[in-house]
Design a protein around this motif. Structure first.
Motif, mmCIF file in Angstrom:
data_model
loop_
_atom_site.group_PDB
_atom_site.id
_atom_site.type_symbol
_atom_site.label_atom_id
_atom_site.label_comp_id
_atom_site.label_asym_id
_atom_site.label_seq_id
_atom_site.Cartn_x
_atom_site.Cartn_y
_atom_site.Cartn_z
ATOM 1 N N PHE A 119 7.135 -5.323 6.395
ATOM 2 C CA PHE A 119 8.101 -4.299 6.779
ATOM 3 C C PHE A 119 7.840 -3.013 5.991
ATOM 4 C CE2 PHE A 119 12.187 -2.308 5.632
ATOM 5 C CZ PHE A 119 12.638 -1.939 6.896
ATOM 6 N N ALA A 120 7.660 -3.162 4.669
ATOM 7 C CA ALA A 120 7.450 -1.984 3.829
ATOM 8 C C ALA A 120 6.156 -1.281 4.208
ATOM 9 C CB ALA A 120 7.438 -2.380 2.356
ATOM 10 N N ALA A 121 5.118 -2.073 4.531
ATOM 11 C CA ALA A 121 3.841 -1.468 4.895
ATOM 12 C C ALA A 121 3.976 -0.699 6.209
ATOM 13 C CB ALA A 121 2.771 -2.554 5.014
ATOM 14 N N ALA A 122 4.705 -1.311 7.166
ATOM 15 C CA ALA A 122 4.847 -0.670 8.467
ATOM 16 C C ALA A 122 5.665 0.611 8.350
ATOM 17 C CB ALA A 122 5.506 -1.635 9.447
ATOM 18 N N ARG A 123 6.584 0.663 7.410
ATOM 19 C CA ARG A 123 7.432 1.843 7.261
ATOM 20 C C ARG A 123 7.008 2.637 6.034
ATOM 21 N NH1 ARG A 123 11.469 2.654 10.711
ATOM 22 N NH2 ARG A 123 12.588 3.642 8.986
ATOM 23 N N ALA A 185 8.566 -13.709 -5.527
ATOM 24 C CA ALA A 185 8.644 -13.020 -4.242
ATOM 25 C C ALA A 185 8.358 -11.535 -4.433
ATOM 26 C CB ALA A 185 10.022 -13.221 -3.623
ATOM 27 N N ALA A 186 8.841 -10.978 -5.539
ATOM 28 C CA ALA A 186 8.624 -9.563 -5.782
ATOM 29 C C ALA A 186 7.128 -9.264 -5.882
ATOM 30 C CB ALA A 186 9.344 -9.152 -7.058
ATOM 31 N N ILE A 187 6.413 -10.096 -6.613
ATOM 32 C CA ILE A 187 4.971 -9.888 -6.755
ATOM 33 C C ILE A 187 4.292 -10.026 -5.393
ATOM 34 C CG2 ILE A 187 2.869 -10.795 -7.803
ATOM 35 C CD1 ILE A 187 4.653 -11.775 -10.134
ATOM 36 N N LEU A 188 4.663 -11.104 -4.704
ATOM 37 C CA LEU A 188 4.025 -11.407 -3.431
ATOM 38 C C LEU A 188 4.286 -10.289 -2.410
ATOM 39 C CD1 LEU A 188 2.318 -13.812 -2.656
ATOM 40 C CD2 LEU A 188 4.316 -14.851 -1.595
ATOM 41 N N ALA A 189 5.483 -9.726 -2.423
ATOM 42 C CA ALA A 189 5.812 -8.662 -1.476
ATOM 43 C C ALA A 189 4.941 -7.440 -1.735
ATOM 44 C CB ALA A 189 7.290 -8.290 -1.595
ATOM 45 N N ARG A 190 4.732 -7.128 -3.005
ATOM 46 C CA ARG A 190 3.892 -5.970 -3.323
ATOM 47 C C ARG A 190 2.456 -6.198 -2.866
ATOM 48 N NH1 ARG A 190 5.951 -2.290 -6.851
ATOM 49 N NH2 ARG A 190 3.888 -1.734 -7.621
ATOM 50 N N VAL A 191 1.960 -7.421 -3.106
ATOM 51 C CA VAL A 191 0.584 -7.722 -2.697
ATOM 52 C C VAL A 191 0.472 -7.642 -1.178
ATOM 53 C CG1 VAL A 191 -1.173 -9.523 -2.622
ATOM 54 C CG2 VAL A 191 0.118 -9.133 -4.709
ATOM 55 N N THR A 192 1.476 -8.236 -0.481
ATOM 56 C CA THR A 192 1.441 -8.215 0.983
ATOM 57 C C THR A 192 1.429 -6.774 1.491
ATOM 58 O OG1 THR A 192 2.782 -10.203 0.911
ATOM 59 C CG2 THR A 192 2.583 -9.125 3.036
ATOM 60 N N ARG A 193 2.281 -5.945 0.910
ATOM 61 C CA ARG A 193 2.369 -4.564 1.380
ATOM 62 C C ARG A 193 1.024 -3.865 1.241
ATOM 63 N NH1 ARG A 193 3.092 0.256 -1.271
ATOM 64 N NH2 ARG A 193 4.034 1.961 -0.043
ATOM 65 N N SER A 194 0.415 -3.956 0.047
ATOM 66 C CA SER A 194 -0.816 -3.187 -0.134
ATOM 67 C C SER A 194 -1.949 -3.754 0.718
ATOM 68 C CB SER A 194 -1.212 -3.124 -1.612
ATOM 69 O OG SER A 194 -1.425 -4.409 -2.086
ATOM 70 N N SER A 195 -1.955 -5.086 0.901
ATOM 71 C CA SER A 195 -3.004 -5.687 1.699
ATOM 72 C C SER A 195 -2.862 -5.294 3.172
ATOM 73 C CB SER A 195 -2.959 -7.206 1.526
ATOM 74 O OG SER A 195 -3.913 -7.816 2.325
ATOM 75 N N VAL A 196 -1.624 -5.290 3.672
ATOM 76 C CA VAL A 196 -1.390 -4.898 5.070
ATOM 77 C C VAL A 196 -1.733 -3.418 5.254
ATOM 78 C CG1 VAL A 196 0.366 -4.583 6.853
ATOM 79 C CG2 VAL A 196 0.291 -6.695 5.538
ATOM 80 N N LEU A 197 -1.350 -2.601 4.273
ATOM 81 C CA LEU A 197 -1.661 -1.167 4.363
ATOM 82 C C LEU A 197 -3.163 -0.960 4.494
ATOM 83 C CD1 LEU A 197 0.591 0.749 1.823
ATOM 84 C CD2 LEU A 197 0.534 0.903 4.319
ATOM 85 N N GLU A 198 -3.910 -1.744 3.711
ATOM 86 C CA GLU A 198 -5.357 -1.602 3.730
ATOM 87 C C GLU A 198 -5.901 -1.922 5.121
ATOM 88 O OE1 GLU A 198 -8.577 -3.744 1.113
ATOM 89 O OE2 GLU A 198 -6.964 -2.902 -0.115
ATOM 90 N N THR A 199 -5.443 -3.075 5.706
ATOM 91 C CA THR A 199 -5.971 -3.430 7.025
ATOM 92 C C THR A 199 -5.474 -2.472 8.099
ATOM 93 O OG1 THR A 199 -4.220 -5.062 7.132
ATOM 94 C CG2 THR A 199 -6.410 -5.891 6.681
ATOM 95 N N LEU A 200 -4.274 -1.912 7.884
ATOM 96 C CA LEU A 200 -3.763 -0.973 8.890
ATOM 97 C C LEU A 200 -4.686 0.237 9.022
ATOM 98 C CD1 LEU A 200 0.116 -0.860 8.480
ATOM 99 C CD2 LEU A 200 -1.205 -1.610 10.456
ATOM 100 N N GLY A 201 -5.408 0.556 7.953
ATOM 101 C CA GLY A 201 -6.312 1.690 7.993
ATOM 102 C C GLY A 201 -7.683 1.334 8.562
ATOM 103 N N GLU A 202 -7.916 0.034 8.881
ATOM 104 C CA GLU A 202 -9.244 -0.390 9.343
ATOM 105 C C GLU A 202 -9.490 0.078 10.777
ATOM 106 O OE1 GLU A 202 -11.613 -2.345 7.914
ATOM 107 O OE2 GLU A 202 -10.631 -2.917 6.029
ATOM 108 N N ASP A 203 -10.772 0.122 11.105
ATOM 109 C CA ASP A 203 -11.167 0.588 12.440
ATOM 110 C C ASP A 203 -10.611 -0.301 13.546
ATOM 111 O OD1 ASP A 203 -12.460 2.650 11.319
ATOM 112 O OD2 ASP A 203 -14.469 1.717 11.388
#
Lengths: 306, 494
Positions: A119-123, A185-203
């Motif tokens: 959610f955080a990555a998408a927004r 959960a706090a750690i995992l949420a941060r990791v998920t966000r940055s990982s999703v952000l990274e793939t969102l920028g992929e071709d």
């Protein structure tokens, strides 16, 4: 795949053997005699000798290690020095508390962290992203034992809804699981966000959008599955931390689990219990890592072929 | 606002998760303890926690110690002592049975005492039985114990948990399934959690008022407080969080009872090591330490300062707590006379109990103030037993000696603090041979004074017993003359 499995099993056995030798030797070097802890300050030398004989501690080291390992291989965990009951019985009762606790904490942590992270990555950049990540930052900084105490104060002492400690059925696991899960959960949420952000920028995500997929579909079908590898890695590591975390949390909530058992056993030099437990914990960490490897292979077929 | 929050939270965590809390019937007791017993056989282990579950409740001896520390008849209803003090004739109660149905008679006394001194015995207090020459059974209800030499404390010693009666048929299993003659019988032990007992219907004496007792083990002070406040526990007889007492005192649901224990807390010195071999140095240390400040800081002033190895709860106690009043200037002067240079390094080994760790900080500061350079070394219990107690490898340590009336440790040839005094030894031998309380009194006073004078260790304070329990609960011991939670006459009132 068969070779992959065989290789992993060999590593598993070698690691367990190394762990067993290490813990056995470390416990021998550690000062302190289990018999004198049991018999206290008035014990006479002949009483101590009788106790050593009873515990088998009068045998030399080179006999005790093979005896222990041979018994373990037969499935015999020995008899606890302090409790005088079979270690297997102790472990069974304790695992019945610690394993559900760790699994519940893990499940809670994943159920909270992945949706929030995605959610955080998408927004990204929106107020809601900042808010979620701010709370996550707080969660990372809060020690779990302190959180546990606060939960007890609110839900047990103030509201009286849940027991303050001890094990009175599954509901006793709720507060400790929350206390363990939130920081994870706090750690995992941060990791998920940055990982999703990274793939969102992929071709490939841009391509997916270009061929007409909605934002949500591109996110869930393409970005999220590809973002999971680092998330699974962190989950694997967190499981080991959960095992360590139970030592503290079980003391705060007075739960008779594995964590408190190992803590007590070390203090009382219940050597056989410590030895068995360390091998068991080492084994479970190795098995979890193995499962993580399998999950990699399932998520990314390239890894299994390599 | 608070009610709204409660309502919202209540609806979120719906009733599916939360079974209604069980309401305790008013004839059961749930009692908290800090430490779990390692086993349940008081004749096979030194841990106080074993006695705190089993003493008087499950197991009984020929004599028993009551709440005031006095010797009372137990399984022996009466006894006669021969004029030379060497023969004890015990008259046993008739119709006594163990929980498994086995009968109690003189043969059980013979068995129990012989088992305690056998070569493979693991009795932690084997020394108690050392005076016994033999036990004879002229008839099943009479036990005649003959001693090798006089033993002034014999009746008291036979009231210890280590001297309880065990049955030949069940003794081997007592560690995990204790079977005694007491008013409660063992039900179950959930290791790490609790021990449950229930009333034994076949008890020979006055039956217990409670139908069941559960001893629950809670080591963490915060968890112990929470369990009391939440009503999970009815009582905590040795409450581990003195800092929360003001809160509990203000709460009308609880009784806060401050009593005495036998825990003589001392700064033990290695008298064989320089500079502690010099009595002037030992006295200097005694002047340098403010006992009242220690008691105030650790126990809100509830721990009485002591001046010898004896507590105000013991018979024939003399108050010697002011023999070395707090006087740093005097301490510096004595150290100077003894040739101890300022900055001399000393180490205090601190075992895990909070009283040791906390007093260590304060004492270190006070000793720094008189010119010593102090380092604190926190160590585990296992290390303390090995290094300090067994090998005497230490400068100073802080420890509470909890055995009752253990003046004998200063008369031993080898003991960890290495006090050697022929004067004390001969005084102690005279005390052992004294048979009447009147004859013992001047000797007990003399022993206390001799220790205060020689100051082999710096005597600090007696540990208080801090009991917290439901205000409707009656009959729990306020004092701890021996380690025990005797719940045989506990009852619920209004």
């Amino acid at each position: 795949m068969a070779r992959f499995l065989a290789g992993r099993c060999a590593i598993l056995l070698a690691t367990l053997l190394a762990a067993s030798v290490l813990v056995f030797l470390v416990l021998q070097v550690l000062p302190g005699d289990p018999a004198s802890i049991m018999l206290g300050t008035s014990a006479r030398p002949d009483t101590l000798a009788a106790m050593h004989h009873q515990l088998g501690l009068d045998r030399p080291l080179w006999q005790r290690y093979p005896l222990w390992i041979a018994a373990l291989l037969r499935g015999d965990f020995g008899v606890s020095y302090t409790y005088s009951v079979p270690v297997a019985d102790l472990l069974r009762a304790r695992i019945a508390i610690s394993l559900p606790l760790a699994l519940l904490a893990m499940a809670l942590s994943v159920a909270l962290a992945i949706p929030l992270g995605v959610f955080a990555a998408a927004r990204r950049g929106h107020l809601s992203d900042t808010l979620v990540m701010g709370v996550a930052q707080l969660g990372v900084s809060v020690p779990n034992f302190w959180l546990g105490l606060l939960l007890v104060l609110l839900f047990s002492v103030k509201l009286g809804w849940l027991p303050a400690g001890g094990f009175a059925g599954p509901r006793s696991l709720l507060l400790p699981a929350v206390a363990l899960a939130l920081p994870q959960a706090a750690i995992l949420a941060r990791v998920t966000r940055s990982s999703v952000l990274e793939t969102l920028g992929e071709d490939f995500v841009r391509t997916a959008r270009a061929k007409g997929l909605s934002r949500a579909a591109a996110l869930w079908r393409h970005a999220v599955p590809n973002a999971l590898i680092p998330v699974i890695t962190i989950m694997g590591l967190q499981f080991s931390f959960l095992l360590a975390g139970t030592i503290i949390i079980e003391n705060v909530f007075n739960l008779p689990g594995l964590g408190r058992l190992i803590f007590q056993a070390i203090a009382q030099r219940d050597l056989i219990v410590v030895q068995d437990l360390v091998v068991l914990l080492a084994g479970s960490v190795i098995v979890v890592n193995f499962l993580v490897d399998l999950a990699y292979a399932a998520l990314d077929p390239r890894l299994a072929r390599a | 606002m608070k009610t709204m929050l409660q309502t919202v939270l209540a609806s979120v965590l719906s009733a599916a998760l939360l079974a209604p809390p069980a309401i305790a019937a008013q004839d059961t007791l749930s009692l908290g303890m800090v430490l779990e017993p390692p086993n349940l056989d008081p004749t096979a282990g030194a841990a106080s926690a074993i006695r705190e579950v089993t003493y008087a409740n499950i197991f009984e001896g020929l004599t028993r110690i009551d709440a005031a520390g006095a010797v009372k008849p137990g399984l022996a209803q009466s006894w006669e002592i021969s004029p030379d003090g060497l023969t004890y004739r015990f008259h046993l109660h008739a119709g006594v049975h163990f929980h498994d149905g086995a009968a109690f008679d003189c043969s059980v006394v013979q068995f129990s005492y012989a088992r305690a001194v056998a070569p493979d015995s693991t009795n932690a207090q084997k020394g108690l039985f050392e005076p016994i020459a033999r036990t004879d059974c002229p008839d099943p209800l009479t036990a005649v114990v003959t001693l090798k030499h006089q033993a002034a404390n014999f009746l008291f010693d036979m009231g210890w948990g280590d001297a309880v009666m065990v049955s030949p048929g069940s003794a081997a299993g007592n560690k995990t399934h204790p079977i005694g003659t007491g008013p409660f019988r063992f039900v179950r032990w959930v290791q790490g959690d609790r021990v449950d007992l229930e009333r034994f219907p076949g008890y020979w004496g006055t039956p217990a008022k409670l139908s069941a007792v559960s001893f629950r083990f809670i080591a963490d002070p915060a968890a112990a407080t929470a369990a009391l406040l939440a009503g999970d526990l009815d009582a905590f007889s040795n409450f581990p969080a003195p800092e929360t007492l003001p809160q509990l005192r203000a709460d009308s649901r609880f009784t806060v009872a401050i009593g005495t224990t036998e825990g003589k807390t001392i700064l033990a010195l290695n008298d064989a090591r320089k500079p502690f071999d010099d009595v002037r140095v030992r006295r200097a240390l005694a002047y340098a330490i403010d006992r009242r400040a220690l008691s105030a800081a650790l126990f809100s002033g509830l721990a009485p300062p002591i001046g010898s190895h004896y507590t105000p709860a013991d018979p024939d106690y003399v108050d010697l707590a002011n023999i070395y009043p707090f006087d740093p200037a005097r301490a510096r002067q004595l150290l100077k006379e003894a040739g101890v240079a300022p900055g001399t390094r000393v180490t205090i080994a601190l075992p895990p109990p909070p009283y040791a760790r906390r007093s260590g900080e304060i004492i270190a500061a006070e000793l720094q103030d008189v010119g010593l350079s102090v380092s604190l070394e926190p160590i585990e219990w296992a290390q303390w037993l090995d290094r300090v107690f067994k090998r005497s490898d230490f400068d100073m340590t802080i420890i509470a000696h909890t055995e009752a009336r253990d003046l004998d440790i200063y008369a031993r040839d080898h003991y960890y603090f290495n006090y050697q005094s022929p004067g004390y030894k001969s005084l102690y031998a005279q005390y052992l041979a004294a048979l009447t309380p009147a004859a013992q009194k001047p000797l007990l006073v003399g022993l206390q004074r001799k220790l205060a004078d020689d100051e082999p260790n710096v005597f600090l304070f007696a540990l208080p017993k801090i009991g917290v329990w439901n205000a409707n609960l009656h009959g729990l011991w306020r004092n701890d003359p021996i380690p025990a939670n005797d719940v045989t006459s506990v009852y619920w009132g209004q």
